[in-house]
Design a protein around this motif. Structure first.
Motif, PDB file in Angstrom:
ATOM      1  N   ASN A  29       1.326  12.917   6.418  1.00 21.67           N
ATOM      2  CA  ASN A  29       1.177  14.364   6.227  1.00 21.67           C
ATOM      3  C   ASN A  29       1.138  14.737   4.752  1.00 21.67           C
ATOM      4  OD1 ASN A  29       0.997  15.103   8.901  1.00 21.67           O
ATOM      5  ND2 ASN A  29       3.120  15.741   9.078  1.00 21.67           N
ATOM      6  N   GLY A  30       1.768  13.938   3.902  1.00 25.48           N
ATOM      7  CA  GLY A  30       1.716  14.223   2.462  1.00 25.48           C
ATOM      8  C   GLY A  30       0.293  14.274   1.951  1.00 25.48           C
ATOM      9  N   CYS A  31      -0.555  13.413   2.475  1.00 23.93           N
ATOM     10  CA  CYS A  31      -1.985  13.415   2.116  1.00 23.93           C
ATOM     11  C   CYS A  31      -2.717  14.506   2.874  1.00 23.93           C
ATOM     12  CB  CYS A  31      -2.580  12.043   2.418  1.00 23.93           C
ATOM     13  SG  CYS A  31      -4.331  11.876   2.012  1.00 23.93           S
ATOM     14  N   SER A  32      -2.517  14.558   4.181  1.00 22.34           N
ATOM     15  CA  SER A  32      -3.228  15.532   5.022  1.00 22.34           C
ATOM     16  C   SER A  32      -2.938  16.960   4.590  1.00 22.34           C
ATOM     17  CB  SER A  32      -2.829  15.352   6.487  1.00 22.34           C
ATOM     18  OG  SER A  32      -3.260  14.110   6.966  1.00 22.34           O
TER      19      SER A  32
ATOM     20  N   LEU B 249     -19.528   9.059   2.885  1.00 20.25           N
ATOM     21  CA  LEU B 249     -18.895   8.305   1.806  1.00 20.25           C
ATOM     22  C   LEU B 249     -17.648   7.623   2.367  1.00 20.25           C
ATOM     23  CD1 LEU B 249     -18.666   7.642  -1.263  1.00 20.25           C
ATOM     24  CD2 LEU B 249     -17.246   9.712  -1.443  1.00 20.25           C
ATOM     25  N   TYR B 250     -17.594   6.313   2.244  1.00 21.02           N
ATOM     26  CA  TYR B 250     -16.443   5.528   2.677  1.00 21.02           C
ATOM     27  C   TYR B 250     -15.663   5.129   1.432  1.00 21.02           C
ATOM     28  CZ  TYR B 250     -19.216   5.111   6.929  1.00 21.02           C
ATOM     29  OH  TYR B 250     -19.956   5.391   8.051  1.00 21.02           O
ATOM     30  N   VAL B 251     -14.404   5.567   1.348  1.00 24.57           N
ATOM     31  CA  VAL B 251     -13.583   5.247   0.178  1.00 24.57           C
ATOM     32  C   VAL B 251     -12.558   4.194   0.576  1.00 24.57           C
ATOM     33  CG1 VAL B 251     -11.982   6.135  -1.557  1.00 24.57           C
ATOM     34  CG2 VAL B 251     -13.929   7.535  -0.830  1.00 24.57           C
ATOM     35  N   SER B 252     -12.533   3.110  -0.195  1.00 24.55           N
ATOM     36  CA  SER B 252     -11.573   2.033   0.045  1.00 24.55           C
ATOM     37  C   SER B 252     -10.145   2.551  -0.055  1.00 24.55           C
ATOM     38  CB  SER B 252     -11.771   0.922  -0.983  1.00 24.55           C
ATOM     39  OG  SER B 252     -13.041   0.332  -0.837  1.00 24.55           O
ATOM     40  N   GLY B 253      -9.214   1.813   0.533  1.00 25.30           N
ATOM     41  CA  GLY B 253      -7.807   2.199   0.511  1.00 25.30           C
ATOM     42  C   GLY B 253      -7.297   2.431  -0.899  1.00 25.30           C
ATOM     43  N   GLN B 254      -6.617   3.556  -1.063  1.00 27.62           N
ATOM     44  CA  GLN B 254      -6.018   3.919  -2.354  1.00 27.62           C
ATOM     45  C   GLN B 254      -4.508   3.793  -2.197  1.00 27.62           C
ATOM     46  OE1 GLN B 254      -8.155   4.837  -5.151  1.00 27.62           O
ATOM     47  NE2 GLN B 254      -9.433   3.821  -3.606  1.00 27.62           N
ATOM     48  N   ILE B 255      -3.892   3.011  -3.057  1.00 27.90           N
ATOM     49  CA  ILE B 255      -2.452   2.765  -2.959  1.00 27.90           C
ATOM     50  C   ILE B 255      -1.664   3.845  -3.703  1.00 27.90           C
ATOM     51  CG2 ILE B 255      -2.726   0.296  -2.571  1.00 27.90           C
ATOM     52  CD1 ILE B 255      -2.075  -0.170  -5.518  1.00 27.90           C
ATOM     53  N   SER B 256      -0.404   3.973  -3.290  1.00 30.31           N
ATOM     54  CA  SER B 256       0.454   4.999  -3.902  1.00 30.31           C
ATOM     55  C   SER B 256       0.749   4.635  -5.349  1.00 30.31           C
ATOM     56  CB  SER B 256       1.745   5.174  -3.094  1.00 30.31           C
ATOM     57  OG  SER B 256       2.377   3.938  -2.823  1.00 30.31           O
TER      58      SER B 256
ATOM     59  N   ARG C 122       5.525  12.138  -0.497  1.00 31.98           N
ATOM     60  CA  ARG C 122       5.174  12.319  -1.916  1.00 31.98           C
ATOM     61  C   ARG C 122       4.244  11.192  -2.376  1.00 31.98           C
ATOM     62  NH1 ARG C 122      10.323  14.524  -1.889  1.00 31.98           N
ATOM     63  NH2 ARG C 122      11.371  12.552  -2.291  1.00 31.98           N
ATOM     64  N   ALA C 123       4.514   9.975  -1.912  1.00 30.33           N
ATOM     65  CA  ALA C 123       3.645   8.843  -2.255  1.00 30.33           C
ATOM     66  C   ALA C 123       2.245   9.053  -1.662  1.00 30.33           C
ATOM     67  CB  ALA C 123       4.250   7.534  -1.749  1.00 30.33           C
ATOM     68  N   ALA C 124       2.187   9.557  -0.431  1.00 31.67           N
ATOM     69  CA  ALA C 124       0.898   9.804   0.234  1.00 31.67           C
ATOM     70  C   ALA C 124       0.100  10.880  -0.494  1.00 31.67           C
ATOM     71  CB  ALA C 124       1.121  10.178   1.692  1.00 31.67           C
ATOM     72  N   ARG C 125       0.786  11.861  -1.055  1.00 33.31           N
ATOM     73  CA  ARG C 125       0.096  12.903  -1.822  1.00 33.31           C
ATOM     74  C   ARG C 125      -0.610  12.282  -3.029  1.00 33.31           C
ATOM     75  NH1 ARG C 125       0.982  18.812  -2.539  1.00 33.31           N
ATOM     76  NH2 ARG C 125       0.347  19.363  -4.650  1.00 33.31           N
ATOM     77  N   HIS C 126       0.030  11.298  -3.648  1.00 38.45           N
ATOM     78  CA  HIS C 126      -0.624  10.606  -4.771  1.00 38.45           C
ATOM     79  C   HIS C 126      -1.850   9.833  -4.292  1.00 38.45           C
ATOM     80  CE1 HIS C 126       2.017  11.636  -8.076  1.00 38.45           C
ATOM     81  NE2 HIS C 126       3.042  11.462  -7.260  1.00 38.45           N
ATOM     82  N   CYS C 127      -1.785   9.283  -3.074  1.00 33.38           N
ATOM     83  CA  CYS C 127      -2.970   8.630  -2.511  1.00 33.38           C
ATOM     84  C   CYS C 127      -4.101   9.644  -2.360  1.00 33.38           C
ATOM     85  CB  CYS C 127      -2.648   8.005  -1.154  1.00 33.38           C
ATOM     86  SG  CYS C 127      -1.508   6.605  -1.209  1.00 33.38           S
ATOM     87  N   ALA C 128      -3.773  10.875  -1.956  1.00 30.77           N
ATOM     88  CA  ALA C 128      -4.782  11.929  -1.809  1.00 30.77           C
ATOM     89  C   ALA C 128      -5.485  12.179  -3.140  1.00 30.77           C
ATOM     90  CB  ALA C 128      -4.137  13.220  -1.296  1.00 30.77           C
ATOM     91  N   LEU C 129      -4.727  12.228  -4.212  1.00 38.13           N
ATOM     92  CA  LEU C 129      -5.318  12.447  -5.534  1.00 38.13           C
ATOM     93  C   LEU C 129      -6.271  11.317  -5.899  1.00 38.13           C
ATOM     94  CD1 LEU C 129      -2.165  13.720  -7.460  1.00 38.13           C
ATOM     95  CD2 LEU C 129      -3.983  15.090  -6.427  1.00 38.13           C
ATOM     96  N   SER C 130      -5.864  10.098  -5.588  1.00 35.20           N
ATOM     97  CA  SER C 130      -6.724   8.942  -5.887  1.00 35.20           C
ATOM     98  C   SER C 130      -7.977   8.946  -5.025  1.00 35.20           C
ATOM     99  CB  SER C 130      -5.940   7.644  -5.681  1.00 35.20           C
ATOM    100  OG  SER C 130      -4.884   7.553  -6.615  1.00 35.20           O
TER     101      SER C 130
END
Length: 154
Positions: free
Chosen positions: A113-116, A36-43, A65-73
């Motif tokens: 790292n916020g996402c990872s 599954l390839y997911v397009s870029g998710q913005i903060s 913190r912004a990257a963590r929101h990208c993880a949720l998206s």
């Protein structure tokens, strides 16, 4: 059937957002076999877009913190691609993170790292992934972070 990912989200007090519709001429994800390839998710947080430039008014911690929101998206898109069934997520394969930053800002890895870190906190070994973290002179709508992902699904 128990859904360990949904249970863990509940433990953390986190509700995934709805999967965002594309903002231009692209699709939010593409399935190719079990990939599954997911397009870029913005903060984008509960109060709207998380805008700014790292190194100019934003710290690495703000960016994380912004990257963590990208993880949720990203996970919201995975859920949508899997017809609402996150148990189909088998592995986070690769994340590519883009950081809106000044030319002298060098902490892009700390930002992504916020996402990872969130992927591993939520998913354990399933969340461990290959990764790139790069700087960008600007990002769509002035956001601080954008992250795209590749996932293995059942």
């Amino acid at each position: 059937m128990s859904n360990a990912i949904e249970d863990r989200l509940n433990e953390l007090g986190i509700t995934l957002p709805d999967a965002a519709a594309p903002a231009a001429n692209y699709v939010p994800f593409v399935k190719q076999g079990n990939t599954l390839y997911v397009s870029g998710q913005i903060s984008n947080g509960p109060d709207g877009l998380i805008k700014g430039k790292l190194g100019d008014g934003m710290t690495a911690e703000d960016g994380a913190r912004a990257a963590r929101h990208c993880a949720l998206s990203l996970l919201a898109q995975v859920r949508a691609a899997c017809d609402g069934d996150l148990t189909r997520l088998k592995q986070v394969v690769k994340l590519t993170g883009f950081v809106n930053s000044t030319v002298d800002f060098t902490d892009q890895p700390k930002v992504i790292n916020g996402c990872s870190d969130f992927m591993v906190e939520l998913l354990g070994d399933t969340g461990r992934h290959a990764r790139s973290a790069v700087s960008a002179a600007s990002l769509p709508l002035g956001v601080a972070v954008e992250i795209e992902g590749i996932f293995e699904i059942a």
